[in-house]
Scaffold this motif. Structure first.
Motif, PDB file in Angstrom:
ATOM      1  N   ILE A  73       1.805   4.627 -14.324  1.00 52.86           N
ATOM      2  CA  ILE A  73       2.427   3.881 -13.981  1.00 52.86           C
ATOM      3  C   ILE A  73       2.241   3.578 -12.228  1.00 52.86           C
ATOM      4  O   ILE A  73       2.932   2.720 -11.707  1.00 52.86           O
ATOM      5  N   GLY A  74       1.434   4.729 -11.826  1.00 54.92           N
ATOM      6  CA  GLY A  74       1.084   4.683 -10.312  1.00 54.92           C
ATOM      7  C   GLY A  74       0.175   5.860 -10.044  1.00 54.92           C
ATOM      8  O   GLY A  74      -0.170   6.490 -10.792  1.00 54.92           O
ATOM      9  N   TYR A  75      -0.219   5.598  -8.699  1.00 58.11           N
ATOM     10  CA  TYR A  75      -1.095   6.711  -8.289  1.00 58.11           C
ATOM     11  C   TYR A  75      -0.812   7.409  -7.106  1.00 58.11           C
ATOM     12  O   TYR A  75      -0.202   6.580  -6.188  1.00 58.11           O
ATOM     13  N   ILE A  76      -0.812   8.755  -6.798  1.00 59.06           N
ATOM     14  CA  ILE A  76      -0.659   9.383  -5.558  1.00 59.06           C
ATOM     15  C   ILE A  76      -2.152   9.964  -5.009  1.00 59.06           C
ATOM     16  O   ILE A  76      -2.785  10.569  -5.909  1.00 59.06           O
ATOM     17  N   GLY A  77      -2.511   9.963  -3.805  1.00 56.65           N
ATOM     18  CA  GLY A  77      -3.685  10.378  -3.382  1.00 56.65           C
ATOM     19  C   GLY A  77      -3.726  10.598  -2.021  1.00 56.65           C
ATOM     20  O   GLY A  77      -2.742  10.256  -1.197  1.00 56.65           O
ATOM     21  N   GLU A  78      -4.858  10.539  -1.431  1.00 57.65           N
ATOM     22  CA  GLU A  78      -5.105  10.441   0.185  1.00 57.65           C
ATOM     23  C   GLU A  78      -5.330   9.054   0.555  1.00 57.65           C
ATOM     24  O   GLU A  78      -5.531   8.126  -0.378  1.00 57.65           O
ATOM     25  N   MET A  79      -4.887   8.739   1.870  1.00 61.36           N
ATOM     26  CA  MET A  79      -4.802   7.414   2.447  1.00 61.36           C
ATOM     27  C   MET A  79      -6.253   6.954   2.411  1.00 61.36           C
ATOM     28  O   MET A  79      -7.326   7.447   2.620  1.00 61.36           O
ATOM     29  N   GLY A  80      -6.470   5.697   1.612  1.00 62.64           N
ATOM     30  CA  GLY A  80      -7.673   5.067   1.788  1.00 62.64           C
ATOM     31  C   GLY A  80      -8.437   5.511   0.336  1.00 62.64           C
ATOM     32  O   GLY A  80      -9.586   5.014   0.019  1.00 62.64           O
ATOM     33  N   GLU A  81      -8.151   6.417  -0.242  1.00 64.36           N
ATOM     34  CA  GLU A  81      -8.657   6.718  -1.510  1.00 64.36           C
ATOM     35  C   GLU A  81      -8.454   5.799  -2.640  1.00 64.36           C
ATOM     36  O   GLU A  81      -7.592   4.891  -3.042  1.00 64.36           O
ATOM     37  N   LYS A  82      -9.688   5.450  -3.317  1.00 61.58           N
ATOM     38  CA  LYS A  82      -9.597   4.509  -4.285  1.00 61.58           C
ATOM     39  C   LYS A  82      -9.153   5.056  -5.643  1.00 61.58           C
ATOM     40  O   LYS A  82      -9.234   6.225  -6.083  1.00 61.58           O
ATOM     41  N   ILE A  83      -8.438   4.027  -6.194  1.00 65.77           N
ATOM     42  CA  ILE A  83      -8.001   4.316  -7.612  1.00 65.77           C
ATOM     43  C   ILE A  83      -8.956   3.806  -8.633  1.00 65.77           C
ATOM     44  O   ILE A  83      -9.702   2.865  -8.597  1.00 65.77           O
ATOM     45  N   PRO A  84      -8.576   4.396  -9.963  1.00 65.37           N
ATOM     46  CA  PRO A  84      -9.489   3.729 -10.991  1.00 65.37           C
ATOM     47  C   PRO A  84      -9.424   2.258 -11.065  1.00 65.37           C
ATOM     48  O   PRO A  84      -8.289   1.748 -10.911  1.00 65.37           O
ATOM     49  N   ASP A  85     -10.460   1.590 -11.596  1.00 62.35           N
ATOM     50  CA  ASP A  85     -10.487  -0.010 -11.553  1.00 62.35           C
ATOM     51  C   ASP A  85      -9.957  -0.182 -12.809  1.00 62.35           C
ATOM     52  O   ASP A  85      -9.375  -1.271 -13.101  1.00 62.35           O
ATOM     53  N   THR A  86     -10.104   0.666 -14.055  1.00 62.39           N
ATOM     54  CA  THR A  86      -9.521   0.437 -15.053  1.00 62.39           C
ATOM     55  C   THR A  86      -7.721   0.214 -15.089  1.00 62.39           C
ATOM     56  O   THR A  86      -7.380   1.121 -14.405  1.00 62.39           O
TER      57      THR A  86
END
Length: 451
Positions: A73-86
């Motif tokens: 339902i969401g993503y957590i990561g580093e600022m500017g980091e890309k999330i999966p396109d799918t």
């Protein structure tokens, strides 16, 4: 790599959860184990915590979305980091279809999904059930809708987009236009912000429109006095479980009348001089007494699994707590090892948590028997429905005054009906008679409950 945030699974029977609200916005920093959203299951409302520290990069579902468990339902990561396109897998993506509209974050198709030609199966346009229903309700031809589904199917958001492009019209006007074959785009609306009303169609075909208007006005008057409410998660699960219990279990109810004159007198003695919060209730004493009886009569601690009886050793007693929008059954554990005052404190605490929506998964489930007390409403008798997979449930009714003879004198005694519904696959009538007789003995000689 960005870390996925999942819809948590709390309990074996949880299949989906509702996002009540996000506590963080996209771009906000979060700490590991910090609450990032509130979710509602069929039983409880709870906070969901961040699995890692970082930045909340993306919310795939908005507030109010109903999402299957273990769905991203969401993503957590580093600022500017890309999330999966799918986009989320097929099962999660279907979740927003059950509501009236998709959450804001899911309104547009994923970058990985491109609009394609309408796919047909067996002469029908491939579409999700929600999209098909929405199109039917709004008189939209699915062949005219551009699909964005991964496999060429029309999804709810596609129909919603088509609906937004249609002229605004009342339900009566839409029905009349469809019946008269009138294109609403050619009609000027006289309603608020140009909304087309039924009277606007009268100029096109006055006689027909007037007849339709009279019929629709009668229907509207009927609908005016009817209110419809969508069943919430808790009510839905209660309905499913009660229906399953009624249909799957050969249940029988046996009643017994118990003299609780001495029980009420003992309770008054115990509570004398105590603050209201520390007073013992009749229900507390019944919980303790029922715990004693099922400890002595082990078949009441059995469940049925396939063709095997499973005997459970713990003496856990559930208590039904009625709520404005449903019913919950928190469980007091190890009743046989606790005194009456401790049981009373725990019962009050669990009831309070239930009414405030603060019960945790560990507060419910794995009970041996449930007590449903509606005596405060003056009920004479009723047939409680078994809380599966338990073998029985005890219904406690109201107390009534009855005249009796004692040493040749007419006296008033307090009598109460107790109704026991049981699973006839596990228990038989004589065993339940023994249970009720023993419970009667304890409640009519209440000092034995404390021993």
């Amino acid at each position: 790599m960005a870390t996925e945030v999942y819809m948590p699974k709390n309990g074996m029977d949880m299949t989906e959860g509702t996002i009540i609200r996000w506590l963080k916005e996209e771009g906000d920093p979060v700490e590991k184990d910090e609450a990032i959203m509130e979710i509602e299951t069929d039983k409880i409302t709870m906070e969901s915590e961040a699995p890692v520290s970082g930045i909340l990069l993306k919310k795939l579902y908005g507030d109010g979305a109903v999402v299957p468990v273990l769905t991203t339902i969401g993503y957590i990561g580093e600022m500017g980091e890309k999330i999966p396109d799918t986009a989320p897998t097929a099962a999660p993506a279907a979740a927003p279809e059950s509501g009236a509209s998709a959450p804001p974050s899911a309104a547009a198709p994923s970058p990985a999904v491109s609009a394609g030609p309408v796919r047909e199966e067996n002469g029908m346009v491939a579409a999700t059930p929600y999209a098909r229903k929405l199109a039917e309700d709004n008189g939209i031809d699915l062949r005219c809708v551009v699909p964005t589904g991964r496999h060429g199917e029309v999804r709810g958001r596609d129909v919603e987009e088509a609906v937004r492009g249609m002229p605004k019209a009342s339900p009566l006007a839409k029905a009349m236009a469809a019946d008269l074959g009138i294109d609403l785009k050619t009609v000027a609306g006289s309603g608020y912000r140009g909304k087309i009303m039924s009277k606007d169609l009268q100029a096109v075909n006055p006689a027909k429109a007037e007849e339709e208007a009279r019929v629709d006005a009668a229907v509207a008057e009927i609908e005016r006095v009817i209110e419809r409410y969508k069943m919430n998660g808790m009510r839905k699960v209660i309905a499913q479980r009660m229906f399953a219990s009624h249909n799957e279990i050969p249940n029988v109810t046996q009643n017994i009348k118990i003299d609780v004159t001495e029980l009420l007198a003992l309770r008054e003695t115990i509570n004398k001089g105590k603050e209201k919060a520390d007073r013992v209730s009749v229900n507390d004493m019944i919980i303790k007494a029922v715990g004693k009886v099922i400890q002595e009569q082990e078949r009441f601690c059995m469940t049925l699994e396939g063709d095997e009886f499973v005997l459970h050793k713990e003496i856990h007693v559930g208590m039904a707590v009625g709520l404005p929008d449903g019913l919950l059954v928190p469980v007091i554990r190890d009743v046989d090892k606790k005194g009456l005052l401790q049981i009373s404190r725990e019962a009050k605490d669990l009831a309070k948590k239930a009414r405030e929506g603060k019960l945790m998964p560990d507060d419910m489930g794995n009970g041996r028997i449930t007590i449903s007390n509606i005596g405060m409403f003056g009920t004479h008798s009723f047939t409680p429905i078994i809380n599966q997979p338990e073998a029985s449930i005890v219904g406690v009714c109201g107390t009534e005054d009855e005249l009796a003879l004692a040493d040749g004198q007419v006296v008033v005694r307090k009598k109460m009906m107790v109704c026991v519904t049981f699973d006839h696959r596990i228990l038989n009538g004589t065993e339940v008679c023994s249970f009720e007789s023993r419970l009667k003995e304890l409640l009519e000689n209440p000092v034995t409950i404390l021993l």
